[in-house]
Design a protein around this motif. Structure first.
Motif, PDB file in Angstrom:
ATOM      1  N   LEU A  59      19.829 100.133  49.888  1.00  0.00           N
ATOM      2  CA  LEU A  59      20.356 100.776  51.084  1.00  0.00           C
ATOM      3  C   LEU A  59      21.450  99.886  51.672  1.00  0.00           C
ATOM      4  O   LEU A  59      21.449  98.663  51.470  1.00  0.00           O
ATOM      5  CB  LEU A  59      19.236 101.000  52.099  1.00  0.00           C
ATOM      6  N   PRO A  60      22.398 100.450  52.420  1.00  0.00           N
ATOM      7  CA  PRO A  60      23.588  99.698  52.822  1.00  0.00           C
ATOM      8  C   PRO A  60      23.333  98.492  53.719  1.00  0.00           C
ATOM      9  O   PRO A  60      23.840  97.391  53.451  1.00  0.00           O
ATOM     10  CB  PRO A  60      24.458 100.732  53.550  1.00  0.00           C
ATOM     11  N   GLN A  61      22.577  98.670  54.792  1.00  0.00           N
ATOM     12  CA  GLN A  61      22.450  97.589  55.762  1.00  0.00           C
ATOM     13  C   GLN A  61      21.813  96.329  55.168  1.00  0.00           C
ATOM     14  O   GLN A  61      22.386  95.239  55.275  1.00  0.00           O
ATOM     15  CB  GLN A  61      21.673  98.052  56.996  1.00  0.00           C
ATOM     16  N   PRO A  62      20.641  96.420  54.529  1.00  0.00           N
ATOM     17  CA  PRO A  62      20.078  95.198  53.960  1.00  0.00           C
ATOM     18  C   PRO A  62      20.926  94.614  52.832  1.00  0.00           C
ATOM     19  O   PRO A  62      20.943  93.392  52.630  1.00  0.00           O
ATOM     20  CB  PRO A  62      18.698  95.633  53.454  1.00  0.00           C
ATOM     21  N   ARG A  97      27.601 105.853  49.707  1.00  0.00           N
ATOM     22  CA  ARG A  97      26.796 104.718  49.244  1.00  0.00           C
ATOM     23  C   ARG A  97      27.453 104.025  48.061  1.00  0.00           C
ATOM     24  O   ARG A  97      27.511 102.788  47.995  1.00  0.00           O
ATOM     25  CB  ARG A  97      25.390 105.212  48.851  1.00  0.00           C
ATOM     26  N   ASN A  98      27.996 104.803  47.129  1.00  0.00           N
ATOM     27  CA  ASN A  98      28.714 104.209  46.011  1.00  0.00           C
ATOM     28  C   ASN A  98      29.884 103.352  46.491  1.00  0.00           C
ATOM     29  O   ASN A  98      30.099 102.232  46.004  1.00  0.00           O
ATOM     30  CB  ASN A  98      29.239 105.295  45.073  1.00  0.00           C
ATOM     31  N   GLU A  99      30.638 103.889  47.448  1.00  0.00           N
ATOM     32  CA  GLU A  99      31.800 103.159  47.962  1.00  0.00           C
ATOM     33  C   GLU A  99      31.386 101.824  48.570  1.00  0.00           C
ATOM     34  O   GLU A  99      32.037 100.794  48.342  1.00  0.00           O
ATOM     35  CB  GLU A  99      32.527 104.004  49.012  1.00  0.00           C
ATOM     36  N   ARG A 100      30.308 101.828  49.323  1.00  0.00           N
ATOM     37  CA  ARG A 100      29.884 100.588  49.979  1.00  0.00           C
ATOM     38  C   ARG A 100      29.344  99.566  48.978  1.00  0.00           C
ATOM     39  O   ARG A 100      29.492  98.360  49.164  1.00  0.00           O
ATOM     40  CB  ARG A 100      28.870 100.905  51.077  1.00  0.00           C
ATOM     41  N   ILE A 101      28.708 100.048  47.913  1.00  0.00           N
ATOM     42  CA  ILE A 101      28.263  99.127  46.865  1.00  0.00           C
ATOM     43  C   ILE A 101      29.473  98.515  46.160  1.00  0.00           C
ATOM     44  O   ILE A 101      29.500  97.309  45.887  1.00  0.00           O
ATOM     45  CB  ILE A 101      27.346  99.848  45.862  1.00  0.00           C
ATOM     46  N   VAL A 102      30.476  99.327  45.887  1.00  0.00           N
ATOM     47  CA  VAL A 102      31.703  98.806  45.266  1.00  0.00           C
ATOM     48  C   VAL A 102      32.353  97.772  46.172  1.00  0.00           C
ATOM     49  O   VAL A 102      32.757  96.684  45.731  1.00  0.00           O
ATOM     50  CB  VAL A 102      32.680  99.953  44.947  1.00  0.00           C
ATOM     51  N   GLN A 103      32.470  98.085  47.460  1.00  0.00           N
ATOM     52  CA  GLN A 103      33.098  97.160  48.400  1.00  0.00           C
ATOM     53  C   GLN A 103      32.321  95.850  48.516  1.00  0.00           C
ATOM     54  O   GLN A 103      32.904  94.774  48.609  1.00  0.00           O
ATOM     55  CB  GLN A 103      33.212  97.818  49.780  1.00  0.00           C
ATOM     56  N   CYS A 105      29.815  94.633  46.301  1.00  0.00           N
ATOM     57  CA  CYS A 105      29.405  93.940  45.067  1.00  0.00           C
ATOM     58  C   CYS A 105      30.368  94.103  43.898  1.00  0.00           C
ATOM     59  O   CYS A 105      30.178  93.460  42.856  1.00  0.00           O
ATOM     60  CB  CYS A 105      28.024  94.422  44.644  1.00  0.00           C
ATOM     61  N   GLY A 106      31.347  94.993  44.041  1.00  0.00           N
ATOM     62  CA  GLY A 106      32.334  95.137  42.979  1.00  0.00           C
ATOM     63  C   GLY A 106      31.866  95.927  41.771  1.00  0.00           C
ATOM     64  O   GLY A 106      32.498  95.872  40.712  1.00  0.00           O
ATOM     65  N   VAL A 107      30.768  96.659  41.898  1.00  0.00           N
ATOM     66  CA  VAL A 107      30.287  97.496  40.790  1.00  0.00           C
ATOM     67  C   VAL A 107      30.056  98.917  41.284  1.00  0.00           C
ATOM     68  O   VAL A 107      29.643  99.128  42.428  1.00  0.00           O
ATOM     69  CB  VAL A 107      28.983  96.942  40.177  1.00  0.00           C
ATOM     70  N   ASN A 108      30.333  99.875  40.406  1.00  0.00           N
ATOM     71  CA  ASN A 108      30.069 101.273  40.721  1.00  0.00           C
ATOM     72  C   ASN A 108      28.740 101.649  40.073  1.00  0.00           C
ATOM     73  O   ASN A 108      28.623 101.622  38.844  1.00  0.00           O
ATOM     74  CB  ASN A 108      31.187 102.162  40.186  1.00  0.00           C
ATOM     75  N   PRO A 109      27.709 101.959  40.847  1.00  0.00           N
ATOM     76  CA  PRO A 109      26.390 102.205  40.251  1.00  0.00           C
ATOM     77  C   PRO A 109      26.386 103.414  39.343  1.00  0.00           C
ATOM     78  O   PRO A 109      27.019 104.429  39.624  1.00  0.00           O
ATOM     79  CB  PRO A 109      25.481 102.412  41.466  1.00  0.00           C
ATOM     80  N   ILE A 110      25.615 103.294  38.259  1.00  0.00           N
ATOM     81  CA  ILE A 110      25.503 104.397  37.294  1.00  0.00           C
ATOM     82  C   ILE A 110      24.135 105.047  37.351  1.00  0.00           C
ATOM     83  O   ILE A 110      23.887 106.011  36.627  1.00  0.00           O
ATOM     84  CB  ILE A 110      25.792 103.912  35.863  1.00  0.00           C
ATOM     85  N   ALA A 167      24.774  89.922  51.340  1.00  0.00           N
ATOM     86  CA  ALA A 167      25.680  90.314  50.260  1.00  0.00           C
ATOM     87  C   ALA A 167      25.809  89.239  49.193  1.00  0.00           C
ATOM     88  O   ALA A 167      25.818  89.534  47.997  1.00  0.00           O
ATOM     89  CB  ALA A 167      27.049  90.669  50.828  1.00  0.00           C
ATOM     90  N   ASP A 168      25.930  87.971  49.598  1.00  0.00           N
ATOM     91  CA  ASP A 168      26.082  86.898  48.616  1.00  0.00           C
ATOM     92  C   ASP A 168      24.867  86.825  47.695  1.00  0.00           C
ATOM     93  O   ASP A 168      24.999  86.612  46.483  1.00  0.00           O
ATOM     94  CB  ASP A 168      26.286  85.556  49.312  1.00  0.00           C
ATOM     95  N   ASP A 169      23.681  86.999  48.271  1.00  0.00           N
ATOM     96  CA  ASP A 169      22.466  86.958  47.454  1.00  0.00           C
ATOM     97  C   ASP A 169      22.422  88.118  46.471  1.00  0.00           C
ATOM     98  O   ASP A 169      22.017  87.941  45.314  1.00  0.00           O
ATOM     99  CB  ASP A 169      21.223  86.991  48.355  1.00  0.00           C
ATOM    100  N   TRP A 170      22.837  89.295  46.906  1.00  0.00           N
ATOM    101  CA  TRP A 170      22.815  90.446  46.004  1.00  0.00           C
ATOM    102  C   TRP A 170      23.885  90.323  44.921  1.00  0.00           C
ATOM    103  O   TRP A 170      23.665  90.762  43.775  1.00  0.00           O
ATOM    104  CB  TRP A 170      22.963  91.749  46.790  1.00  0.00           C
ATOM    105  N   ARG A 171      25.013  89.717  45.250  1.00  0.00           N
ATOM    106  CA  ARG A 171      26.015  89.475  44.205  1.00  0.00           C
ATOM    107  C   ARG A 171      25.470  88.505  43.161  1.00  0.00           C
ATOM    108  O   ARG A 171      25.742  88.639  41.965  1.00  0.00           O
ATOM    109  CB  ARG A 171      27.314  88.956  44.828  1.00  0.00           C
TER     110      ARG A 171
END
Length: 267
Positions: A48-51, A105-111, A113-118, A56-60
């Motif tokens: 989800l976006p907020q967490p 949600r896809n856009e925010r993940i790209v912004q 983490c730099g990946v587009n989820p599949i 962000a650094d940890d998820w990257r």
């Protein structure tokens, strides 16, 4: 008559296993990821976006370690029957609303983490929008944007020759002892199936919706041992393997049917 083909797991494995977690909860980073990394088991996190953005650094770093991030919508809409959902109810949604949920949600993940989820996980496992005679499935929308999608809770493991990759069964493993998880693995093994596990928090398994840390360690140790013949990988990786295999089986079946018709005509 065509006999049903048998899917072959890599490295002579007998069963497929994907470990997935929902909602990007902090305990996944603090407890689950170190265990997964210690045994080099790739997992999928439907976020989800907020967490996600709060750490962000940890998820990257999670992505860099070989794990996968998937889409779980922007606001986690569910049925209005849940008191916590308020006005964010699927019964009031349109297909356009749900497409915004997915694409935003896809856009925010790209912004972030730099990946587009599949891959995608249906919030609370619910696959519909609307109410009464206006109820519609949003599975076709998900199929348009993702290689595979996971439901919850699923009744059993998935059969590679038959499973619908737009609605893969995900089995809960919150609050379970390792013995119960091992029983699910062995049941899936009998049919060379794919077991997709779904967790939420990680840590003290006596707490609600929490994968017990001991269970996770024992599971990873078991899956990492080649003697146990488990193919453990991310949801997306195994879904793509199955997708490609299913497509090849369809091609072979069409070719056999074409040859059968030609023989029948004496060509």
């Amino acid at each position: 008559m065509f006999s049903e083909p048998v899917f072959t797991w890599p490295n002579d494995a007998e069963v497929g296993l994907s470990i997935t977690f929902d909602d990007a909860r902090a305990s996944q980073l603090d407890v689950a990821v170190p265990v997964l990394d210690a045994f080099e088991i790739g997992a999928t996190f439907f976020v989800l976006p907020q967490p996600l953005e709060q750490r962000a650094d940890d998820w990257r770093a999670v992505l860099a370690a070989g794990h996968e991030i998937g889409n779980h919508t922007a606001t986690h809409p569910c049925t209005r029957n849940f008191s916590f959902i308020g006005k964010n109810a699927l019964e009031a949604y349109s297909i356009d609303d749900m497409e915004w949920e997915i694409l935003h949600r896809n856009e925010r993940i790209v912004q972030c983490c730099g990946v587009n989820p599949i891959v995608f996980a249906y919030p609370c496992g619910q696959t519909y929008i609307g109410c009464g005679t206006h109820t519609r499935s949003y599975v076709p929308l998900v199929s348009k944007h993702f290689a595979a999608a996971r439901g919850f809770p699923g009744e059993r493991h998935n059969l590679p020759a038959r499973c619908n990759l737009d609605q893969v069964f995900g089995c809960p493993f919150d609050n379970l002892p390792f013995e119960a998880v091992l029983a699910m693995i062995n049941t899936a093994r009998e049919e060379r199936g794919w077991l997709v596990l779904v967790g939420h928090d990680a840590g003290d398994g006596r707490q609600r919706q929490t994968v017990d840390e001991k269970t996770l360690k024992m599971l990873c140790e078991y899956a990492a041992d080649p003697r146990n013949r488990v193919c453990a990988d991310t949801f997306g990786a195994l879904a793509i393997d199955i997708h490609n295999w299913q497509a090849e089986q369809r091609r072979k079946k069409r070719a056999l049917e074409y040859q059968r018709r030609r023989r029948k005509k004496g060509i």
